[in-house]
Design an enzyme around this catalytic site. Structure first.
Site, PDB file in Angstrom:
ATOM      1  N   GLY A   1       0.562  -1.627  -0.301  1.00  0.00           N
ATOM      2  CA  GLY A   1      -0.031   0.071  -0.525  1.00  0.00           C
ATOM      3  C   GLY A   1       0.780   1.250  -0.230  1.00  0.00           C
ATOM      4  O   GLY A   1       0.292   2.622  -0.386  1.00  0.00           O
TER       5      GLY A   1
ATOM      6  N   GLY B   1       3.722  -3.274  -3.278  1.00  0.00           N
ATOM      7  CA  GLY B   1       4.097  -3.880  -4.645  1.00  0.00           C
ATOM      8  C   GLY B   1       4.460  -2.331  -5.722  1.00  0.00           C
ATOM      9  O   GLY B   1       5.493  -2.629  -6.337  1.00  0.00           O
ATOM     10  N   ARG B   2       3.356  -1.733  -5.811  1.00  0.00           N
ATOM     11  CA  ARG B   2       3.882  -0.615  -6.452  1.00  0.00           C
ATOM     12  C   ARG B   2       4.771   0.225  -6.100  1.00  0.00           C
ATOM     13  O   ARG B   2       5.178   0.816  -6.956  1.00  0.00           O
ATOM     14  CB  ARG B   2       2.287   0.393  -6.047  1.00  0.00           C
TER      15      ARG B   2
ATOM     16  N   CYS C   1     -12.649   2.688 -29.259  1.00  0.00           N
ATOM     17  CA  CYS C   1     -14.211   3.559 -29.411  1.00  0.00           C
ATOM     18  C   CYS C   1     -14.618   3.376 -28.022  1.00  0.00           C
ATOM     19  O   CYS C   1     -15.363   3.389 -27.601  1.00  0.00           O
ATOM     20  CB  CYS C   1     -14.407   2.432 -30.282  1.00  0.00           C
ATOM     21  N   GLU C   2     -13.912   4.545 -27.444  1.00  0.00           N
ATOM     22  CA  GLU C   2     -14.666   4.704 -25.841  1.00  0.00           C
ATOM     23  C   GLU C   2     -13.796   6.017 -25.251  1.00  0.00           C
ATOM     24  O   GLU C   2     -12.806   6.422 -25.491  1.00  0.00           O
ATOM     25  CB  GLU C   2     -14.496   4.205 -24.656  1.00  0.00           C
TER      26      GLU C   2
HETATM   27  N1  LLP Z   1      -1.056  -6.831  -0.835  1.00  0.00           N
HETATM   28  C1  LLP Z   1      -2.814  -7.083  -0.641  1.00  0.00           C
HETATM   29  C2  LLP Z   1      -3.264  -8.157  -0.028  1.00  0.00           C
HETATM   30  C3  LLP Z   1      -3.345  -6.714  -2.153  1.00  0.00           C
HETATM   31  O1  LLP Z   1      -4.666  -6.315  -2.195  1.00  0.00           O
HETATM   32  C4  LLP Z   1      -2.449  -5.462  -3.425  1.00  0.00           C
HETATM   33  C5  LLP Z   1      -2.774  -4.185  -3.837  1.00  0.00           C
HETATM   34  C6  LLP Z   1      -1.393  -5.946  -2.209  1.00  0.00           C
HETATM   35  C7  LLP Z   1      -0.640  -5.932  -1.266  1.00  0.00           C
HETATM   36  C8  LLP Z   1      -0.026  -4.146  -3.358  1.00  0.00           C
HETATM   37  O2  LLP Z   1      -0.084  -3.182  -2.855  1.00  0.00           O
HETATM   38  P1  LLP Z   1       0.967  -1.638  -3.466  1.00  0.00           P
HETATM   39  O3  LLP Z   1       1.866  -1.761  -2.636  1.00  0.00           O
HETATM   40  O4  LLP Z   1       1.143  -1.905  -4.721  1.00  0.00           O
HETATM   41  O5  LLP Z   1       0.171  -0.252  -2.782  1.00  0.00           O
HETATM   42  N2  LLP Z   1      -5.135  -1.641  -9.476  1.00  0.00           N
HETATM   43  C9  LLP Z   1      -5.061   0.205  -9.055  1.00  0.00           C
HETATM   44  C10 LLP Z   1      -4.425  -0.774  -7.702  1.00  0.00           C
HETATM   45  C11 LLP Z   1      -4.637  -2.309  -7.284  1.00  0.00           C
HETATM   46  C12 LLP Z   1      -4.255  -2.512  -6.056  1.00  0.00           C
HETATM   47  C13 LLP Z   1      -5.062  -4.318  -5.533  1.00  0.00           C
HETATM   48  N3  LLP Z   1      -3.781  -4.603  -4.456  1.00  0.00           N
HETATM   49  C14 LLP Z   1      -4.306   0.795  -9.225  1.00  0.00           C
HETATM   50  O6  LLP Z   1      -3.470   0.619 -10.519  1.00  0.00           O
HETATM   51  O7  LLP Z   1      -3.920   2.049  -8.790  1.00  0.00           O
END
Ligand code: LLP
Length: 412
Positions: free
Chosen positions: A239, A275-276, A342-343
Site C-alpha cells: 500500500g 507492489g507499486r 472506441c470509448e
Molecule cells: N497485498 C494485497 C493483499 C493487495 O490487495 C495489494 C494490492 C497489495 C498487497 C499491493 O499493494 P501496493 O503495495 O501495490 O499498493 N490497480 C490499482 C491498485 C490495486 C491494488 C490492489 N491490491 C491501481 O492501479 O492503482
C-alpha cells in the site's frame, strides 16, 4: 527515477536510448529498469532491517516472469492472489516457503495447487474459505498454515476503488468475527493458525493509517495470546504510495522506521507485501503519436497506446506524467492525449500542457511499471504490448508483442 534520464535531450533507459528501442521493438512498448527494481527492493527491504521480516513482492503489480526472477534473486518472497500468480512465481524460481496467498475467492484447485507447492501460508478472508481449506488440506493429508485477514476499519485516504480496509469493503473479517474464526481454526485438524494479516489499501501517501491499523492489530494480537492462539507472523500488506505527480509519500526508510518502532519488542516475523513502490517508477510506457487533430474545443494527440495498454487513467482518473522522448524545445500546448479505442474514457491524459508534438514522434508515459501491463487487455482486438527489461546496456525481451494469431488462440 534516476535510471530514466535525458542525455542531450534524449530519453534513456539506463544506458540505452529509448528511440532506438522503440524503432527496434515497436510501440506501444513497456520498458523496465533492472537497476531501479533492485534499488527499490533494497531500499524497501533494508528499511525493516530492525525486524525479523520477509518482503513478499505483490505479484499483481507487475507479474512478468523476468521481473519476478530478478526480485527473487534479490531475496524477495511473493504475495499472490491466484493459481496463475502461483504458477508465475514458481516459474520464476521463487522459494515456495516465501509465498503468501491472499484474496477473497480462492477456488478449490487453487488451494490444492498452493498446498502442493508448499507455500508459507494462506491469508484467509472468510470462514467459508477456512472450511474449504481445512477440507482440501484434509483430503491431501496436509496441514495448512493460515492467517486471517483482519479488516481494521481504517480510512486509508486513497481512491475509493483501491481502499480495502474499511467496514464497507469486501475484504477480510472484522475483529469480532476474527476472534471466532481463530477459535474455529484452532480446533480444526488440518489447519494451523499462525498469523495475522491486514491490507488497508493502495497508493497511501501518509503513514498514519498504517499505524492506526497496526495499533488495532497489536491489541488483537494480545487478545489472541490470552486465548491460547500463538501468532508467529504479522503480515501488514502493501500500500505504500509513490510519486506520480505532486504526491509526497513517505520514503520507505521512514515507513520502516515508524513500523519498526511499534513492532520491535514483539516476537513476530513481519511480512510486507509492497507492489507499486517496487515496480511503479521502475517502468515507462512508450507510445507513438499517430495523428494530431484540432477540434473547436480541444487539441487531441492520438497515440498508439490505449486504455487496453494502460487503463489507470480511464479507470481511476489517475495522473501519469507524460513527456517527449526527444526534447525539441517547442512551445507548450494544452492537449488531450487519447488512444484509438472506441470509448471516450480512452485517454492517457486530459487537459495536459505538453510541448507540441507531431505525427511519428514518441511520448513516454512515466510511472507505468505497476498496474500497467498487468491490467492490460485485448479490447478492440489490440495485441498486448512488448515488454523490455533493460539492465545497463543489456536489453531483454521480457515479453514479445502479441501476434494476431495470439488474439484468436483458443477460439473455435
Ligand atoms: N497485498 C494485497 C493483499 C493487495 O490487495 C495489494 C494490492 C497489495 C498487497 C499491493 O499493494 P501496493 O503495495 O501495490 O499498493 N490497480 C490499482 C491498485 C490495486 C491494488 C490492489 N491490491 C491501481 O492501479 O492503482
Amino acid at each position: 527515477m534516476h535510471h530514466f534520464q535525458y542525455r542531450e535531450g534524449k530519453l534513456h533507459a539506463e544506458e540505452v536510448g529509448v528511440r532506438q528501442l522503440a524503432e527496434q521493438y515497436g510501440t506501444p512498448l513497456y520498458i523496465y529498469s533492472a537497476a531501479t527494481l533492485r534499488r527499490h527492493f533494497e531500499a524497501f527491504d533494508s528499511a525493516f532491517r530492525g525486524l525479523d521480516h520477509l518482503t513478499c513482492y505483490s505479484v499483481k503489480a507487475n507479474s512478468n516472469v523476468s521481473l519476478l526472477r530478478l526480485l527473487a534473486q534479490q531475496g524477495a518472497g511473493m504475495d499472490i492472489v491466484s493459481g496463475g500468480e502461483l504458477y508465475r512465481a514458481l516459474k520464476a524460481g521463487v522459494a515456495p516457503e516465501k509465498i503468501v496467498y491472499s484474496g477473497v475467492g480462492k477456488k478449490t484447485h487453487e488451494i490444492r495447487e498452493a498446498l502442493e507447492a508448499g507455500i508459507l501460508m494462506f491469508n484467509v478472508e472468510s470462514t467459508a474459505e477456512l472450511e474449504r481449506i481445512n477440507e482440501v488440506a484434509g483430503d491431501m493429508g496436509k496441514v495448512a498454515k493460515v492467517s486471517f485477514r483482519i479488516n481494521p476499519d481504517v480510512d486509508p485516504k486513497t481512491h475509493p476503488y483501491i481502499s480495502t480496509g474499511m467496514k464497507k469493503n469486501k475484504f477480510g473479517l472484522d475483529i469480532e468475527h476474527s476472534l471466532k474464526a481463530y477459535e474455529r481454526a484452532r480446533d480444526m485438524e488440518f489447519v494451523e493458525p499462525v498469523g495475522m494479516d491486514c491490507h488497508i489499501g493502495s497508493q497511501l501517501t501518509t503513514i498514519e493509517p498504517f499505524l492506526e491499523a497496526l495499533d488495532k492489530l497489536i491489541a488483537f494480537y494480545n487478545q489472541l495470546g490470552d486465548m491460547g492462539v500463538e501468532i508467529k507472523f504479522l503480515d501488514l500488506g502493501g500500500g505504500l504510495g509513490i510519486r506520480y505527480n505532486e504526491e509526497e509519500p513517505p520514503h520507505p526508510e521512514e515507513f520502516g522506521k515508524a513500523l519498526t518502532e511499534k513492532l520491535k519488542d514483539l516476537p513476530l516475523t513481519v511480512i510486507l507485501e509492497p507492489g507499486r513502490v517496487i515496480a511503479g517508477n521502475a517502468g515507462i510506457m512508450i507510445t507513438e503519436v499517430v495523428y494530431t487533430k484540432q477540434t473547436p474545443s480541444k487539441n487531441f494527440v492520438i497515440v498508439d497506446g490505449a486504455m487496453n495498454d494502460l487503463v489507470r487513467p480511464a479507470l481511476y482518473d489517475s495522473y501519469h506524467r507524460i513527456a517527449e522522448v526527444e526534447e525539441r524545445g517547442r512551445g507548450v500546448v494544452d492537449v488531450d492525449i487519447v488512444g484509438p479505442i472506441c470509448e471516450s474514457s480512452d485517454f492517457l491524459a486530459r487537459d495536459r500542457d505538453i510541448p507540441a508534438v507531431e505525427q511519428g514522434e514518441l511520448l513516454a508515459v512515466f510511472s507505468a511499471g505497476a498496474y500497467g501491463f498487468t491490467m492490460s487487455s485485448n479490447y478492440n482486438s489490440r495485441r498486448r504490448a512488448c515488454e523490455l527489461l533493460v539492465d545497463g546496456d543489456k536489453v531483454t525481451v521480457a515479453r514479445k508483442r502479441e501476434t494476431y494469431e495470439d488474439l484468436i488462440r483458443g477460439e473455435i
